[in-house]
Design a protein around this motif. Structure first.
Motif, PDB file in Angstrom:
ATOM      1  N   SER A  49     -16.068 -22.734   2.214  1.00 20.88           N
ATOM      2  CA  SER A  49     -15.379 -22.741   3.504  1.00 20.88           C
ATOM      3  C   SER A  49     -15.231 -24.188   3.956  1.00 20.88           C
ATOM      4  CB  SER A  49     -16.168 -21.931   4.539  1.00 20.88           C
ATOM      5  OG  SER A  49     -17.454 -22.471   4.725  1.00 20.88           O
ATOM      6  N   PRO A  50     -14.123 -24.515   4.627  1.00 19.32           N
ATOM      7  CA  PRO A  50     -13.923 -25.897   5.079  1.00 19.32           C
ATOM      8  C   PRO A  50     -14.742 -26.215   6.331  1.00 19.32           C
ATOM      9  CG  PRO A  50     -12.078 -24.568   5.751  1.00 19.32           C
ATOM     10  CD  PRO A  50     -12.958 -23.676   4.908  1.00 19.32           C
ATOM     11  N   GLN A  51     -14.973 -27.495   6.543  1.00 24.17           N
ATOM     12  CA  GLN A  51     -15.592 -27.967   7.781  1.00 24.17           C
ATOM     13  C   GLN A  51     -14.598 -27.737   8.914  1.00 24.17           C
ATOM     14  OE1 GLN A  51     -14.434 -30.768   9.671  1.00 24.17           O
ATOM     15  NE2 GLN A  51     -16.133 -30.867  11.100  1.00 24.17           N
ATOM     16  N   LEU A  52     -15.089 -27.218  10.029  1.00 20.34           N
ATOM     17  CA  LEU A  52     -14.267 -26.991  11.222  1.00 20.34           C
ATOM     18  C   LEU A  52     -15.053 -27.438  12.447  1.00 20.34           C
ATOM     19  CD1 LEU A  52     -13.056 -23.323  10.482  1.00 20.34           C
ATOM     20  CD2 LEU A  52     -11.742 -25.435  10.133  1.00 20.34           C
ATOM     21  N   ALA A  53     -14.385 -28.052  13.410  1.00 27.08           N
ATOM     22  CA  ALA A  53     -15.006 -28.436  14.680  1.00 27.08           C
ATOM     23  C   ALA A  53     -14.016 -28.159  15.800  1.00 27.08           C
ATOM     24  CB  ALA A  53     -15.389 -29.913  14.659  1.00 27.08           C
ATOM     25  N   TRP A  54     -14.518 -27.761  16.973  1.00 29.11           N
ATOM     26  CA  TRP A  54     -13.625 -27.421  18.069  1.00 29.11           C
ATOM     27  C   TRP A  54     -14.171 -27.927  19.400  1.00 29.11           C
ATOM     28  CZ3 TRP A  54     -15.903 -24.051  14.668  1.00 29.11           C
ATOM     29  CH2 TRP A  54     -16.957 -23.255  15.129  1.00 29.11           C
ATOM     30  N   SER A  55     -13.216 -28.142  20.313  1.00 29.88           N
ATOM     31  CA  SER A  55     -13.551 -28.648  21.642  1.00 29.88           C
ATOM     32  C   SER A  55     -12.446 -28.250  22.615  1.00 29.88           C
ATOM     33  CB  SER A  55     -13.687 -30.179  21.614  1.00 29.88           C
ATOM     34  OG  SER A  55     -12.451 -30.767  21.227  1.00 29.88           O
ATOM     35  N   GLY A  56     -12.734 -28.412  23.908  1.00 37.78           N
ATOM     36  CA  GLY A  56     -11.728 -28.136  24.924  1.00 37.78           C
ATOM     37  C   GLY A  56     -11.528 -26.664  25.225  1.00 37.78           C
ATOM     38  N   PHE A  57     -12.439 -25.815  24.824  1.00 35.30           N
ATOM     39  CA  PHE A  57     -12.351 -24.374  25.088  1.00 35.30           C
ATOM     40  C   PHE A  57     -12.753 -24.108  26.542  1.00 35.30           C
ATOM     41  CE2 PHE A  57     -16.132 -25.637  22.773  1.00 35.30           C
ATOM     42  CZ  PHE A  57     -17.152 -25.281  23.648  1.00 35.30           C
ATOM     43  N   PRO A  58     -12.405 -22.949  27.085  1.00 35.77           N
ATOM     44  CA  PRO A  58     -12.703 -22.651  28.485  1.00 35.77           C
ATOM     45  C   PRO A  58     -14.203 -22.674  28.791  1.00 35.77           C
ATOM     46  CG  PRO A  58     -11.114 -21.083  27.626  1.00 35.77           C
ATOM     47  CD  PRO A  58     -11.619 -21.881  26.453  1.00 35.77           C
ATOM     48  N   ALA A  59     -14.544 -23.124  29.991  1.00 31.52           N
ATOM     49  CA  ALA A  59     -15.948 -23.224  30.411  1.00 31.52           C
ATOM     50  C   ALA A  59     -16.639 -21.866  30.401  1.00 31.52           C
ATOM     51  CB  ALA A  59     -16.020 -23.846  31.801  1.00 31.52           C
ATOM     52  N   GLU A  60     -15.880 -20.791  30.611  1.00 34.12           N
ATOM     53  CA  GLU A  60     -16.494 -19.457  30.653  1.00 34.12           C
ATOM     54  C   GLU A  60     -16.695 -18.831  29.264  1.00 34.12           C
ATOM     55  OE1 GLU A  60     -12.067 -18.946  31.733  1.00 34.12           O
ATOM     56  OE2 GLU A  60     -13.625 -20.401  32.119  1.00 34.12           O
ATOM     57  N   THR A  61     -16.439 -19.590  28.212  1.00 35.05           N
ATOM     58  CA  THR A  61     -16.647 -19.099  26.845  1.00 35.05           C
ATOM     59  C   THR A  61     -18.108 -18.718  26.640  1.00 35.05           C
ATOM     60  OG1 THR A  61     -14.847 -20.454  25.990  1.00 35.05           O
ATOM     61  CG2 THR A  61     -16.503 -19.704  24.393  1.00 35.05           C
ATOM     62  N   ARG A  62     -18.334 -17.516  26.090  1.00 35.11           N
ATOM     63  CA  ARG A  62     -19.697 -17.040  25.835  1.00 35.11           C
ATOM     64  C   ARG A  62     -20.008 -16.918  24.344  1.00 35.11           C
ATOM     65  NH1 ARG A  62     -20.501 -12.096  29.712  1.00 35.11           N
ATOM     66  NH2 ARG A  62     -22.455 -12.006  28.560  1.00 35.11           N
ATOM     67  N   GLY A  63     -19.000 -17.053  23.507  1.00 35.37           N
ATOM     68  CA  GLY A  63     -19.209 -16.978  22.065  1.00 35.37           C
ATOM     69  C   GLY A  63     -17.918 -17.287  21.339  1.00 35.37           C
ATOM     70  N   PHE A  64     -18.006 -17.278  19.998  1.00 33.63           N
ATOM     71  CA  PHE A  64     -16.838 -17.582  19.166  1.00 33.63           C
ATOM     72  C   PHE A  64     -16.772 -16.637  17.978  1.00 33.63           C
ATOM     73  CE2 PHE A  64     -17.945 -21.719  21.039  1.00 33.63           C
ATOM     74  CZ  PHE A  64     -16.720 -22.082  21.584  1.00 33.63           C
ATOM     75  N   ALA A  65     -15.562 -16.483  17.469  1.00 36.29           N
ATOM     76  CA  ALA A  65     -15.322 -15.837  16.180  1.00 36.29           C
ATOM     77  C   ALA A  65     -14.404 -16.779  15.401  1.00 36.29           C
ATOM     78  CB  ALA A  65     -14.661 -14.478  16.352  1.00 36.29           C
ATOM     79  N   VAL A  66     -14.556 -16.810  14.085  1.00 32.22           N
ATOM     80  CA  VAL A  66     -13.727 -17.644  13.220  1.00 32.22           C
ATOM     81  C   VAL A  66     -13.096 -16.741  12.173  1.00 32.22           C
ATOM     82  CG1 VAL A  66     -13.710 -19.563  11.567  1.00 32.22           C
ATOM     83  CG2 VAL A  66     -15.200 -19.666  13.588  1.00 32.22           C
TER      84      VAL A  66
END
Length: 176
Positions: A49-66
């Motif tokens: 799997s490739p390296q991934l990085a993220w930023s600037g998501f909403p402050a109310e974010t409680r989790g992530f899916a990729v």
């Protein structure tokens, strides 16, 4: 031999729109070919799997899916390469070849039938395929999906919990 067919729609063009945030990678670039490191072993790759990085998501974010989806697969329904759920909101990067997964995160079966990342492997000689890597910022700590869930079931649940989405779309082609 290239299969003669129209280009499939981008999957996120046909879903309700959500705000975007930033997704970067030292390994993949929008519109550029994937390195063979990220191709499936059946296509001569290393299946990382490739390296991934993220930023600037909403402050109310409680989790992530990729997720990683190939809309150009000659199946009528595309091909799911990676469906990783329940990443905590504190996770903002995945290293190349991520293993182990953070906290309670897990992968549902991809279309190879494996609970992991499955690299690109379009039919030899077919046109370049697009691989839509997406990070979904969600409004819950965890999606209530079982490990046996299908990618479509996860996608259905993501449609109701995605606050914002970040994408990158590299390509891959296996020469005939």
């Amino acid at each position: 031999m290239s299969l003669d067919r129209a280009e499939a729609p981008d999957p996120y063009d046909i879903l309700p729109p959500v705000p975007a945030f930033t997704l970067t990678s030292t390994d993949v670039t929008d519109g550029r070919p994937l390195d063979e490191l990220f191709a499936h072993t059946s296509a001569g790759g290393k299946n990382l799997s490739p390296q991934l990085a993220w930023s600037g998501f909403p402050a109310e974010t409680r989790g992530f899916a990729v997720t990683c989806f190939d809309p150009d697969a000659p199946t009528g329904s595309g091909f799911w390469h990676w469906v990783l759920v329940n990443l905590p909101a504190s996770t903002t990067e995945l290293p190349r070849g991520v293993d182990p997964l953070p906290d309670d995160a897990f992968c549902v079966r991809n279309d190879y039938g494996e609970r992991t990342y499955g690299g690109s492997a379009p039919p030899p000689g077919d046109r370049p395929h697009r691989y839509v890597f997406a990070v979904h910022a969600i409004d819950v700590d965890k999606l209530e999906v079982p490990a046996e869930a299908t990618p479509a079931y996860v996608g259905f649940n993501l449609a109701f919990h995605t606050l914002a989405r970040a994408t990158v779309r590299p390509t891959f082609q296996v020469k005939a």
